[in-house]
Design an enzyme around this catalytic site. Sequence first.
Site, PDB file in Angstrom:
ATOM      1  N   ASN A  12       0.806  -1.222   0.000  1.00  0.00           N
ATOM      2  CA  ASN A  12       0.000   0.000   0.000  1.00  0.00           C
ATOM      3  C   ASN A  12       0.841   1.276   0.000  1.00  0.00           C
ATOM      4  OD1 ASN A  12       0.268  -1.490   2.580  1.00  0.00           O
ATOM      5  ND2 ASN A  12      -0.319   0.465   3.474  1.00  0.00           N
ATOM      6  N   THR A  27     -26.164 -10.453   9.395  1.00  0.00           N
ATOM      7  CA  THR A  27     -27.022 -10.119   8.253  1.00  0.00           C
ATOM      8  C   THR A  27     -26.220  -9.351   7.215  1.00  0.00           C
ATOM      9  OG1 THR A  27     -28.905 -10.048   9.737  1.00  0.00           O
ATOM     10  CG2 THR A  27     -29.181  -8.974   7.592  1.00  0.00           C
ATOM     11  N   SER A  30     -10.988  -5.190  -0.650  1.00  0.00           N
ATOM     12  CA  SER A  30     -11.719  -4.161   0.088  1.00  0.00           C
ATOM     13  C   SER A  30     -12.423  -3.233  -0.898  1.00  0.00           C
ATOM     14  CB  SER A  30     -10.735  -3.369   0.951  1.00  0.00           C
ATOM     15  OG  SER A  30     -11.395  -2.268   1.533  1.00  0.00           O
ATOM     16  N   GLY A  31     -13.694  -2.923  -0.599  1.00  0.00           N
ATOM     17  CA  GLY A  31     -14.490  -2.127  -1.528  1.00  0.00           C
ATOM     18  C   GLY A  31     -13.983  -0.707  -1.729  1.00  0.00           C
ATOM     19  N   HIS A  32     -13.567  -0.061  -0.620  1.00  0.00           N
ATOM     20  CA  HIS A  32     -13.307   1.379  -0.742  1.00  0.00           C
ATOM     21  C   HIS A  32     -12.006   1.711  -1.455  1.00  0.00           C
ATOM     22  CE1 HIS A  32     -10.506   2.268   2.779  1.00  0.00           C
ATOM     23  NE2 HIS A  32     -10.857   1.031   3.056  1.00  0.00           N
ATOM     24  N   CYS A  89       1.768  10.187  11.932  1.00  0.00           N
ATOM     25  CA  CYS A  89       2.023  11.011  13.108  1.00  0.00           C
ATOM     26  C   CYS A  89       1.256  10.392  14.271  1.00  0.00           C
ATOM     27  CB  CYS A  89       1.532  12.424  12.846  1.00  0.00           C
ATOM     28  SG  CYS A  89       2.146  13.584  14.033  1.00  0.00           S
TER      29      CYS A  89
HETATM   30  N1  PLP Z   1      -4.509  -4.226   3.449  1.00  0.00           N
HETATM   31  C1  PLP Z   1      -3.965  -3.251   2.748  1.00  0.00           C
HETATM   32  C2  PLP Z   1      -2.778  -3.531   1.889  1.00  0.00           C
HETATM   33  C3  PLP Z   1      -4.491  -1.949   2.803  1.00  0.00           C
HETATM   34  O1  PLP Z   1      -3.935  -0.978   2.092  1.00  0.00           O
HETATM   35  C4  PLP Z   1      -5.622  -1.723   3.626  1.00  0.00           C
HETATM   36  C5  PLP Z   1      -6.174  -0.363   3.766  1.00  0.00           C
HETATM   37  O2  PLP Z   1      -5.464   0.618   3.685  1.00  0.00           O
HETATM   38  C6  PLP Z   1      -6.172  -2.795   4.336  1.00  0.00           C
HETATM   39  C7  PLP Z   1      -5.586  -4.038   4.224  1.00  0.00           C
HETATM   40  C8  PLP Z   1      -7.370  -2.634   5.209  1.00  0.00           C
HETATM   41  O3  PLP Z   1      -8.539  -2.509   4.441  1.00  0.00           O
HETATM   42  P1  PLP Z   1      -9.842  -1.870   5.084  1.00  0.00           P
HETATM   43  O4  PLP Z   1      -9.602  -0.394   5.195  1.00  0.00           O
HETATM   44  O5  PLP Z   1     -10.942  -2.197   4.126  1.00  0.00           O
HETATM   45  O6  PLP Z   1     -10.047  -2.515   6.400  1.00  0.00           O
END
Ligand code: PLP
Length: 385
Positions: A150, A236, A198-200, A324
């Site tokens: 990430n 649910t 992850s959706g977002h 931070c």
């Molecule tokens: N794994 C990675 C590599 C991520 O970048 C993130 C979110 O930044 C997550 C897991 C966690 O996902 P969520 O925010 O949907 O819990």
Amino acid sequence: MRNIYLDNNATTQPAPEVLAAMEPFLRDLWGNPSSMHRFGGQVKRHVERAREQVAALVHADPAEIIFTSCGTESDNTAIRGAVEAAMQRMNVVTSRVEHPAVLAPCRYLAEKGCRLHEIAVDAEGQLDMVQLGEALRDGPAVVSLMWANNETGVIFPIPEIAEMVKAAGGVLHTDAVQAVGKVPVDMRKTAVDMLSMSGHKIHAPKGVGALFVRKGTRVHPFLLGGHQEESRRAGTENVPYIIGLGCACEMARLGLEKEQAALAMRRDRLEKGLLATCPDARVNGDRVHRLPNTLNISFEYIEGESILYMLSDVGIAASSGSACTSGSLEPSHVLRAMGVPFTAVHGSVRFSLSRYTTDQDIGATLEHMPGIVRRLREMSPFGRK
Ligand code: PLP
């Protein structure tokens, strides 16, 4: 002032198409998919359609997809569930650069008696495959290694890792939260047992995720209390968000090839421009095996946070490799694991693009950055101008 959003690895703007797909399920189609009556039945059909859309993005069978509340839940379910299902003392193998959603459950399992191996990475952020091989020889293992990082966007060779883990008789989970929708992810071509999404991160809303569990993989459910998701995840179903995730996955699948190329082109323009106009800048991480949307770049002798504040003043949102925490600057564990020098770790900035990033966004960022870096260097406590 125009707002420019270059923090898409943190979260993405929900796509208008996703919001439109969700709306009927907030307003009219509010039945419980587990109900036997018509209200439930008509909703269940749509949940199953969403499952097909999610499965299609990673070339899985819909029966192998479990809906969850987020990437973090998917990671915890996979790792803790696989160790619990093994009914024996397992080794847990992960890397030093994982997201906390993986590192924390792995360390928790170490406290509970598992032997933990945190594999090192090299200066490029690539996994030490020799160390991985040694860890796999230590006994039966649940392995969790991310598809893409990430912070840096560095891509691990998951298909190759999967071969190694399978040959050693282990179980492999991959956190593909940052990879799906940005690079091809194909469950027919790799022996991965479990994969988190992850959706977002792909233009669906926050609060919905999915876990791929290959048929035959033994994993104990994380949430107990109901028969939803074939008793693999009680609770649910969050129907509107599941519909949103399905739509986002379909859009990602259909647009993948085109978007991948456009993202890489804009990211490369940003990278090239910043390296050319900002002295003492260095890119962090493998530039070949990298997500097309991510640039992690350090501006030595200045603080990433200060750059972010100044960018924010001109309407540009990015993020820093360091968080931070309670007033003290905690340097990024990812960059530290890569051995990035102190002066560069603190000056790191992550730019992450999406399908909504325009050439003008990149142009404006390239216009503002050299002045920001120059002004901060003039104030730098490290004495280098
Ligand atoms: N794994 C990675 C590599 C991520 O970048 C993130 C979110 O930044 C997550 C897991 C966690 O996902 P969520 O925010 O949907 O819990």
